[in-house]
Design a protein around this motif. Structure first.
Motif, PDB file in Angstrom:
ATOM      1  N   PRO A   1       0.748  -1.415   0.040  1.00 35.63           N
ATOM      2  CA  PRO A   1       0.103   0.005   0.112  1.00 35.63           C
ATOM      3  C   PRO A   1       0.848   1.113   0.114  1.00 35.63           C
ATOM      4  CG  PRO A   1       0.160  -0.787   2.117  1.00 35.63           C
ATOM      5  CD  PRO A   1       0.725  -1.986   1.344  1.00 35.63           C
ATOM      6  N   ALA A   2       2.150   1.072   0.499  1.00 37.37           N
ATOM      7  CA  ALA A   2       2.939   2.515   0.345  1.00 37.37           C
ATOM      8  C   ALA A   2       3.568   3.151  -0.759  1.00 37.37           C
ATOM      9  CB  ALA A   2       4.043   2.338   1.822  1.00 37.37           C
ATOM     10  N   ILE A   3       3.427   1.910  -1.750  1.00 38.05           N
ATOM     11  CA  ILE A   3       4.563   2.081  -2.985  1.00 38.05           C
ATOM     12  C   ILE A   3       3.637   2.017  -4.132  1.00 38.05           C
ATOM     13  CG2 ILE A   3       6.503   1.638  -4.462  1.00 38.05           C
ATOM     14  CD1 ILE A   3       7.217   2.839  -1.718  1.00 38.05           C
ATOM     15  N   ALA A   4       3.451   3.225  -4.908  1.00 36.15           N
ATOM     16  CA  ALA A   4       2.734   2.975  -6.205  1.00 36.15           C
ATOM     17  C   ALA A   4       3.473   3.907  -7.460  1.00 36.15           C
ATOM     18  CB  ALA A   4       1.202   3.684  -5.816  1.00 36.15           C
ATOM     19  N   HIS A   5       2.846   3.356  -8.722  1.00 39.26           N
ATOM     20  CA  HIS A   5       3.642   4.361  -9.741  1.00 39.26           C
ATOM     21  C   HIS A   5       2.399   5.155 -10.034  1.00 39.26           C
ATOM     22  CE1 HIS A   5       5.808   5.085 -13.224  1.00 39.26           C
ATOM     23  NE2 HIS A   5       4.641   5.278 -13.994  1.00 39.26           N
ATOM     24  N   THR A   6       2.799   6.433 -10.130  1.00 39.14           N
ATOM     25  CA  THR A   6       2.041   7.593 -10.411  1.00 39.14           C
ATOM     26  C   THR A   6       2.133   8.211 -11.888  1.00 39.14           C
ATOM     27  OG1 THR A   6       2.782   8.590  -7.928  1.00 39.14           O
ATOM     28  CG2 THR A   6       1.699  10.047  -9.533  1.00 39.14           C
ATOM     29  N   LEU A   7       0.841   8.264 -12.374  1.00 43.49           N
ATOM     30  CA  LEU A   7       0.504   8.826 -13.897  1.00 43.49           C
ATOM     31  C   LEU A   7      -0.656   9.792 -13.813  1.00 43.49           C
ATOM     32  CD1 LEU A   7       0.452   5.352 -13.630  1.00 43.49           C
ATOM     33  CD2 LEU A   7       0.982   5.620 -16.072  1.00 43.49           C
ATOM     34  N   VAL A   8      -0.426  10.767 -14.754  1.00 39.47           N
ATOM     35  CA  VAL A   8      -1.285  11.788 -14.794  1.00 39.47           C
ATOM     36  C   VAL A   8      -1.848  11.732 -16.323  1.00 39.47           C
ATOM     37  CG1 VAL A   8      -1.913  14.326 -15.057  1.00 39.47           C
ATOM     38  CG2 VAL A   8      -0.380  13.208 -13.118  1.00 39.47           C
ATOM     39  N   SER A   9      -3.167  11.674 -16.656  1.00 37.92           N
ATOM     40  CA  SER A   9      -3.825  11.530 -17.867  1.00 37.92           C
ATOM     41  C   SER A   9      -4.754  12.753 -18.039  1.00 37.92           C
ATOM     42  CB  SER A   9      -4.732  10.350 -17.842  1.00 37.92           C
ATOM     43  OG  SER A   9      -5.360  10.274 -19.124  1.00 37.92           O
ATOM     44  N   PHE A  10      -4.467  13.466 -19.199  1.00 37.53           N
ATOM     45  CA  PHE A  10      -5.203  14.538 -19.791  1.00 37.53           C
ATOM     46  C   PHE A  10      -6.325  14.064 -20.563  1.00 37.53           C
ATOM     47  CE2 PHE A  10      -1.171  15.763 -18.314  1.00 37.53           C
ATOM     48  CZ  PHE A  10      -1.579  16.842 -17.430  1.00 37.53           C
ATOM     49  N   GLY A  11      -7.486  14.767 -20.464  1.00 36.01           N
ATOM     50  CA  GLY A  11      -8.904  14.204 -21.008  1.00 36.01           C
ATOM     51  C   GLY A  11      -9.212  15.633 -22.403  1.00 36.01           C
ATOM     52  N   PHE A  12      -9.570  15.377 -23.383  1.00 36.78           N
ATOM     53  CA  PHE A  12      -9.716  16.336 -24.515  1.00 36.78           C
ATOM     54  C   PHE A  12     -11.414  16.049 -24.719  1.00 36.78           C
ATOM     55  CE2 PHE A  12      -5.500  16.039 -24.470  1.00 36.78           C
ATOM     56  CZ  PHE A  12      -4.927  17.056 -24.906  1.00 36.78           C
ATOM     57  N   ALA A  13     -11.982  17.114 -25.420  1.00 33.65           N
ATOM     58  CA  ALA A  13     -13.261  16.929 -25.666  1.00 33.65           C
ATOM     59  C   ALA A  13     -13.755  15.775 -26.485  1.00 33.65           C
ATOM     60  CB  ALA A  13     -13.939  18.260 -26.128  1.00 33.65           C
ATOM     61  N   ASP A  14     -12.909  15.490 -27.369  1.00 30.48           N
ATOM     62  CA  ASP A  14     -13.048  14.277 -28.247  1.00 30.48           C
ATOM     63  C   ASP A  14     -12.941  13.061 -27.710  1.00 30.48           C
ATOM     64  OD1 ASP A  14     -10.680  14.014 -27.989  1.00 30.48           O
ATOM     65  OD2 ASP A  14     -10.127  14.463 -30.057  1.00 30.48           O
ATOM     66  N   GLY A  15     -13.056  12.880 -26.517  1.00 33.40           N
ATOM     67  CA  GLY A  15     -12.872  11.453 -25.729  1.00 33.40           C
ATOM     68  C   GLY A  15     -11.265  11.037 -25.456  1.00 33.40           C
ATOM     69  N   ARG A  16     -10.416  11.515 -26.036  1.00 31.95           N
ATOM     70  CA  ARG A  16      -9.081  11.024 -26.268  1.00 31.95           C
ATOM     71  C   ARG A  16      -8.400  11.420 -25.004  1.00 31.95           C
ATOM     72  NH1 ARG A  16      -5.661  12.658 -30.953  1.00 31.95           N
ATOM     73  NH2 ARG A  16      -6.507  14.674 -30.743  1.00 31.95           N
ATOM     74  N   GLN A  17      -7.473  10.341 -24.519  1.00 30.01           N
ATOM     75  CA  GLN A  17      -6.636  10.564 -23.050  1.00 30.01           C
ATOM     76  C   GLN A  17      -5.327  10.500 -23.640  1.00 30.01           C
ATOM     77  OE1 GLN A  17      -9.877  11.281 -20.675  1.00 30.01           O
ATOM     78  NE2 GLN A  17      -7.707  11.366 -20.000  1.00 30.01           N
ATOM     79  N   LEU A  18      -4.540  11.286 -23.038  1.00 26.35           N
ATOM     80  CA  LEU A  18      -3.045  11.369 -23.161  1.00 26.35           C
ATOM     81  C   LEU A  18      -2.477  11.495 -21.735  1.00 26.35           C
ATOM     82  CD1 LEU A  18      -0.343  11.821 -24.790  1.00 26.35           C
ATOM     83  CD2 LEU A  18      -0.634  14.278 -24.404  1.00 26.35           C
ATOM     84  N   VAL A  19      -1.843  10.260 -21.531  1.00 26.61           N
ATOM     85  CA  VAL A  19      -1.077   9.904 -20.285  1.00 26.61           C
ATOM     86  C   VAL A  19       0.567  10.095 -20.141  1.00 26.61           C
ATOM     87  CG1 VAL A  19      -0.855   8.116 -18.506  1.00 26.61           C
ATOM     88  CG2 VAL A  19      -2.719   8.024 -20.080  1.00 26.61           C
ATOM     89  N   PHE A  20       1.116  10.725 -19.245  1.00 20.06           N
ATOM     90  CA  PHE A  20       2.438  11.112 -19.130  1.00 20.06           C
ATOM     91  C   PHE A  20       2.744  10.219 -17.755  1.00 20.06           C
ATOM     92  CE2 PHE A  20       0.987  14.805 -21.228  1.00 20.06           C
ATOM     93  CZ  PHE A  20       2.108  14.819 -22.322  1.00 20.06           C
ATOM     94  N   SER A  21       3.981   9.576 -18.160  1.00 21.23           N
ATOM     95  CA  SER A  21       4.576   8.706 -16.931  1.00 21.23           C
ATOM     96  C   SER A  21       6.109   8.690 -16.904  1.00 21.23           C
ATOM     97  CB  SER A  21       4.070   6.959 -17.172  1.00 21.23           C
ATOM     98  OG  SER A  21       4.616   6.352 -16.126  1.00 21.23           O
ATOM     99  N   LEU A  22       6.741   9.185 -15.925  1.00 19.92           N
ATOM    100  CA  LEU A  22       8.169   9.289 -15.851  1.00 19.92           C
ATOM    101  C   LEU A  22       8.674   7.899 -15.268  1.00 19.92           C
ATOM    102  CD1 LEU A  22      10.280  11.372 -15.811  1.00 19.92           C
ATOM    103  CD2 LEU A  22      10.467  11.309 -13.513  1.00 19.92           C
ATOM    104  N   GLU A  23       9.517   7.265 -16.065  1.00 18.67           N
ATOM    105  CA  GLU A  23       9.792   5.753 -15.685  1.00 18.67           C
ATOM    106  C   GLU A  23      11.271   5.698 -15.874  1.00 18.67           C
ATOM    107  OE1 GLU A  23       7.599   2.934 -17.985  1.00 18.67           O
ATOM    108  OE2 GLU A  23       5.679   3.991 -17.574  1.00 18.67           O
ATOM    109  N   ILE A  24      11.748   4.436 -15.285  1.00 17.45           N
ATOM    110  CA  ILE A  24      13.096   4.319 -15.562  1.00 17.45           C
ATOM    111  C   ILE A  24      13.228   3.782 -17.067  1.00 17.45           C
ATOM    112  CG2 ILE A  24      13.548   3.569 -13.275  1.00 17.45           C
ATOM    113  CD1 ILE A  24      13.581   0.578 -14.366  1.00 17.45           C
TER     114      ILE A  24
END
Length: 324
Positions: free
Chosen positions: A134-157
């Motif tokens: 429960p203490a460790i998770a990978h964090t991502l942020v998704s941006f949504g557009f009016a046409d229903g598409r989502q764009l996700v950014f993820s900093l990774e190794i």
């Protein structure tokens, strides 16, 4: 203190020293560490401390020679670096990842160029993917557009082929970082389905101007990484610190908090800063935002995946066909 410094030097050498010097250097490090620990009871303690100091300075000098690189044999899912062009309100993003994952090792690679109208940016969502308690998770942020598409950014190794992640190695310049821009059907679904992780989603409480600035902040970060490679660090440069750093550019007064280190609790930190859907207890947001089973049960087209996993998530206005 000397023993702790010797421990750091030992781990640095363990992860980074190359043959044929690795084993002799490790043995010498152990001997110096033990001698330093015993020095208070030995007659030549000053000489031992002098040798230990010289050894530590030499290790630091060698450490500074280690440089990040974009020129390695990378794993397929981190092989390319995103790059972007912004012209007015149009964002053109190259090397957006849209893999089709059947398992962690069975996939069809796809890298795409996509265009987004920044005037059509309507939402932001925080994802936490739990893979180690429960203490460790990978964090991502998704941006949504009016046409229903989502764009996700993820900093990774940025893993090399055959390489696996180690949180301890992440402190010792074992990995470079990569900022992945991806389709949700790729980067979210691979975590829930191919890797068997538990994923929670939270709608961010951000005005349009702040959403735009956050998205462009990710774009700028991706461009900086593309121009100048950098090392990943499990403490100071990871998937959660980038979210916090970008948020602080918008709200400089955001406080430091232990939940920035224990990333599994980052959503609770965001809630305490009024960053999530208001009007509900955090426990309600957490429970309703568990999208794991919906993602695993989904059988529709990739384009329908974002709407399907958002059914019932607080703050999300569901389209009429979201359940199909």
């Amino acid at each position: 203190m000397g023993f702790l410094l010797a421990g750091w030097a030992f781990l640095a050498l363990w992860f980074q020293a190359s043959s044929p010097w690795r084993i002799p250097a490790l043995v010498l490090c152990v001997l110096i560490g033990v001698a330093t620990m015993l020095a208070p009871w030995l007659q030549r303690r000053k000489r031992i401390w002098c040798v230990a100091a010289v050894g530590f300075v030499a290790t630091l000098a060698w450490w500074q020679t280690l440089q990040p690189s974009h020129d390695r044999v990378w794993a397929d899912d981190v092989a390319r670096l995103m790059h972007a062009e912004v012209e007015g309100n149009t964002l053109r993003l190259h090397e957006v990842r849209n893999f089709e994952w059947r398992s962690e090792t069975d996939y069809t690679p796809r890298w795409e160029t996509r265009e987004y109208d920044l005037n059509e940016l309507v939402s932001g969502d925080l994802f936490l993917s739990y893979w180690m308690g429960p203490a460790i998770a990978h964090t991502l942020v998704s941006f949504g557009f009016a046409d229903g598409r989502q764009l996700v950014f993820s900093l990774e190794i940025r893993k090399e082929k055959g390489e696996s992640f180690s949180a301890i190695a992440g402190f010792f310049r074992q990995y470079e970082v990569v900022l992945i821009a991806a389709d949700e059907n790729d980067i979210i679904r691979t975590r829930t389905n191919a890797r068997g992780e538990t994923v929670h989603m939270y709608r961010l409480n951000m005005p349009p101007a702040a959403l735009r600035e956050a998205l462009l902040g990710y774009v700028r970060e991706g461009e900086q990484i593309r121009r100048e490679p950098r090392f990943y660090n499990s403490l100071t440069s990871n998937c959660t610190t980038i979210v916090f750093d970008l948020a602080r550019q918008i709200a400089p007064s955001l406080p430091l908090d232990y939940r920035l280190l224990l990333s599994g609790y980052f959503a609770e930190y965001a809630f305490d800063q009024d960053g999530l859907t208001p009007g509900l207890d955090f426990q309600v947001l957490e429970q309703a935002g568990n999208i794991t089973e919906r993602a695993r049960a989904f059988t529709g087209t990739p384009e329908a995946f974002p709407a399907a996993i958002r059914v019932g998530v607080p703050g999300v206005q569901e389209p009429p066909d979201a359940r199909h």
